[in-house]
Scaffold this motif. Structure first.
Motif, PDB file in Angstrom:
ATOM      1  N   TRP A  60       3.161  11.570   1.504  1.00 16.93           N
ATOM      2  CA  TRP A  60       1.834  11.633   0.904  1.00 16.93           C
ATOM      3  C   TRP A  60       0.745  11.308   1.913  1.00 16.93           C
ATOM      4  CZ3 TRP A  60       1.293  14.301  -3.282  1.00 16.93           C
ATOM      5  CH2 TRP A  60       2.368  14.409  -4.166  1.00 16.93           C
ATOM      6  N   ARG A  61       0.990  10.323   2.762  1.00 21.43           N
ATOM      7  CA  ARG A  61      -0.002   9.981   3.789  1.00 21.43           C
ATOM      8  C   ARG A  61      -0.234  11.171   4.719  1.00 21.43           C
ATOM      9  NH1 ARG A  61      -0.513   4.089   6.002  1.00 21.43           N
ATOM     10  NH2 ARG A  61      -0.281   2.899   4.091  1.00 21.43           N
ATOM     11  N   LEU A  62       0.819  11.858   5.052  1.00 19.89           N
ATOM     12  CA  LEU A  62       0.698  13.028   5.929  1.00 19.89           C
ATOM     13  C   LEU A  62      -0.148  14.109   5.254  1.00 19.89           C
ATOM     14  CD1 LEU A  62       1.541  14.449   8.564  1.00 19.89           C
ATOM     15  CD2 LEU A  62       3.565  15.241   7.370  1.00 19.89           C
ATOM     16  N   LEU A  63       0.145  14.415   4.007  1.00 18.29           N
ATOM     17  CA  LEU A  63      -0.614  15.427   3.270  1.00 18.29           C
ATOM     18  C   LEU A  63      -2.082  15.022   3.150  1.00 18.29           C
ATOM     19  CD1 LEU A  63      -0.861  17.991   1.470  1.00 18.29           C
ATOM     20  CD2 LEU A  63      -0.340  16.488  -0.469  1.00 18.29           C
ATOM     21  N   ILE A  64      -2.332  13.788   2.766  1.00 19.35           N
ATOM     22  CA  ILE A  64      -3.705  13.311   2.605  1.00 19.35           C
ATOM     23  C   ILE A  64      -4.446  13.361   3.941  1.00 19.35           C
ATOM     24  CG2 ILE A  64      -5.115  11.271   2.068  1.00 19.35           C
ATOM     25  CD1 ILE A  64      -2.793  10.582   0.007  1.00 19.35           C
ATOM     26  N   GLY A  65      -3.765  12.959   5.005  1.00 14.51           N
ATOM     27  CA  GLY A  65      -4.371  13.003   6.335  1.00 14.51           C
ATOM     28  C   GLY A  65      -4.717  14.413   6.782  1.00 14.51           C
ATOM     29  N   GLU A  66      -3.907  15.377   6.400  1.00 13.86           N
ATOM     30  CA  GLU A  66      -4.203  16.781   6.735  1.00 13.86           C
ATOM     31  C   GLU A  66      -5.412  17.287   5.944  1.00 13.86           C
ATOM     32  OE1 GLU A  66      -0.629  18.974   5.959  1.00 13.86           O
ATOM     33  OE2 GLU A  66       0.419  18.120   7.685  1.00 13.86           O
ATOM     34  N   LEU A  67      -5.510  16.881   4.682  1.00 11.88           N
ATOM     35  CA  LEU A  67      -6.603  17.331   3.831  1.00 11.88           C
ATOM     36  C   LEU A  67      -7.910  16.602   4.129  1.00 11.88           C
ATOM     37  CD1 LEU A  67      -4.661  17.443   0.451  1.00 11.88           C
ATOM     38  CD2 LEU A  67      -5.488  19.427   1.748  1.00 11.88           C
ATOM     39  N   TYR A  68      -7.797  15.332   4.487  1.00 10.91           N
ATOM     40  CA  TYR A  68      -8.971  14.492   4.726  1.00 10.91           C
ATOM     41  C   TYR A  68      -8.658  13.564   5.905  1.00 10.91           C
ATOM     42  CZ  TYR A  68     -12.598  10.982   3.798  1.00 10.91           C
ATOM     43  OH  TYR A  68     -13.649  10.101   3.910  1.00 10.91           O
ATOM     44  N   PRO A  69      -8.911  14.027   7.123  1.00  6.38           N
ATOM     45  CA  PRO A  69      -8.540  13.269   8.327  1.00  6.38           C
ATOM     46  C   PRO A  69      -9.147  11.870   8.417  1.00  6.38           C
ATOM     47  CG  PRO A  69      -9.090  15.525   8.902  1.00  6.38           C
ATOM     48  CD  PRO A  69      -9.461  15.336   7.453  1.00  6.38           C
ATOM     49  N   ASP A  70     -10.265  11.614   7.746  1.00  7.64           N
ATOM     50  CA  ASP A  70     -10.884  10.291   7.805  1.00  7.64           C
ATOM     51  C   ASP A  70     -10.368   9.333   6.735  1.00  7.64           C
ATOM     52  OD1 ASP A  70     -12.458  11.077   9.958  1.00  7.64           O
ATOM     53  OD2 ASP A  70     -14.090  11.769   8.667  1.00  7.64           O
ATOM     54  N   ALA A  71      -9.338   9.727   6.027  1.00  6.84           N
ATOM     55  CA  ALA A  71      -8.795   8.898   4.944  1.00  6.84           C
ATOM     56  C   ALA A  71      -8.323   7.552   5.488  1.00  6.84           C
ATOM     57  CB  ALA A  71      -7.633   9.608   4.258  1.00  6.84           C
ATOM     58  N   GLU A  72      -8.566   6.536   4.682  1.00  4.92           N
ATOM     59  CA  GLU A  72      -8.046   5.202   4.973  1.00  4.92           C
ATOM     60  C   GLU A  72      -6.972   4.906   3.945  1.00  4.92           C
ATOM     61  OE1 GLU A  72     -11.183   2.344   5.196  1.00  4.92           O
ATOM     62  OE2 GLU A  72     -12.347   3.580   6.579  1.00  4.92           O
ATOM     63  N   PHE A  73      -5.940   4.196   4.391  1.00  7.04           N
ATOM     64  CA  PHE A  73      -4.782   3.955   3.530  1.00  7.04           C
ATOM     65  C   PHE A  73      -4.599   2.470   3.249  1.00  7.04           C
ATOM     66  CE2 PHE A  73      -3.920   7.895   5.849  1.00  7.04           C
ATOM     67  CZ  PHE A  73      -3.719   8.755   4.790  1.00  7.04           C
ATOM     68  N   PRO A  74      -4.839   2.058   1.999  1.00 11.94           N
ATOM     69  CA  PRO A  74      -4.561   0.664   1.639  1.00 11.94           C
ATOM     70  C   PRO A  74      -3.062   0.383   1.664  1.00 11.94           C
ATOM     71  CG  PRO A  74      -5.642   1.846  -0.176  1.00 11.94           C
ATOM     72  CD  PRO A  74      -5.375   2.830   0.906  1.00 11.94           C
ATOM     73  N   GLU A  75      -2.729  -0.876   1.630  1.00 10.54           N
ATOM     74  CA  GLU A  75      -1.319  -1.275   1.566  1.00 10.54           C
ATOM     75  C   GLU A  75      -0.679  -0.673   0.309  1.00 10.54           C
ATOM     76  OE1 GLU A  75       0.566  -3.149   3.759  1.00 10.54           O
ATOM     77  OE2 GLU A  75      -1.188  -2.835   5.045  1.00 10.54           O
ATOM     78  N   PRO A  76       0.614  -0.397   0.354  1.00 12.70           N
ATOM     79  CA  PRO A  76       1.302   0.159  -0.835  1.00 12.70           C
ATOM     80  C   PRO A  76       1.210  -0.776  -2.040  1.00 12.70           C
ATOM     81  CG  PRO A  76       2.692   0.296   1.115  1.00 12.70           C
ATOM     82  CD  PRO A  76       1.506  -0.530   1.493  1.00 12.70           C
ATOM     83  N   ALA A  77       1.333  -0.196  -3.217  1.00 13.87           N
ATOM     84  CA  ALA A  77       1.341  -0.982  -4.455  1.00 13.87           C
ATOM     85  C   ALA A  77       2.643  -1.774  -4.546  1.00 13.87           C
ATOM     86  CB  ALA A  77       1.211  -0.058  -5.655  1.00 13.87           C
TER      87      ALA A  77
END
Length: 143
Positions: free
Chosen positions: A2-19
């Motif tokens: 999911w991080r890879l997909l999100i990063g491809e769609l929105y390169p500036d995405a920030e990722f919080p710690e997992p739930a």
């Protein structure tokens, strides 16, 4: 994944710690609905997703519980809207619509809900498609 997909769609995405794993049980226990496996997988990688406008495209697990319980408990909602029993809200746009998994006999789909009209329209059938529309070139659809 999911991080890879999100990063491809929105390169500036920030990722919080997992739930935390216990939150998935809390969602199911409090709402009486299973958390779709694709949403569990995403939340295990990042506890929420925001787009370039700061919209909470996917809420953190805690907010999924809190907002769903709040909408079900609001007395006015019972008079204004159809029941929310088969919906699990998980994201929104600050411009209005909210997004929810709808649990049907055919499996979950994602609906776009308009709080002003109570219109519930099937938007996409998978979280992957939802993220592609919210974070990709077609993000006006999200608003």
């Amino acid at each position: 994944m999911w991080r890879l997909l999100i990063g491809e769609l929105y390169p500036d995405a920030e990722f919080p710690e997992p739930a935390k794993e216990a939150l998935f049980w809390r969602i199911e226990e409090n709402l009486g609905l299973p958390v779709p496996p694709e949403l569990v997988e995403l939340l295990r990688e990042t506890n929420g997703v925001h787009n370039e406008y700061g919209d909470a495209v996917v809420w953190p697990a805690e907010r999924i519980v809190e907002d769903n319980l709040a909408i079900r408990a609001e007395p006015d909602h019972h008079e204004l809207y159809a029941p929310f029993d088969d919906l699990m809200f998980f994201g929104d746009s600050d411009m209005g619509p909210q997004f929810a998994y709808v649990h049907t006999g055919y499996g979950p789909g994602i609906v776009k809900w308009d709080h002003e009209t109570d219109e519930r329209r099937l938007a996409v059938v998978s979280l992957r498609d939802y993220l592609a529309r919210c974070l990709g070139q077609d993000n006006d659809w999200f608003r």
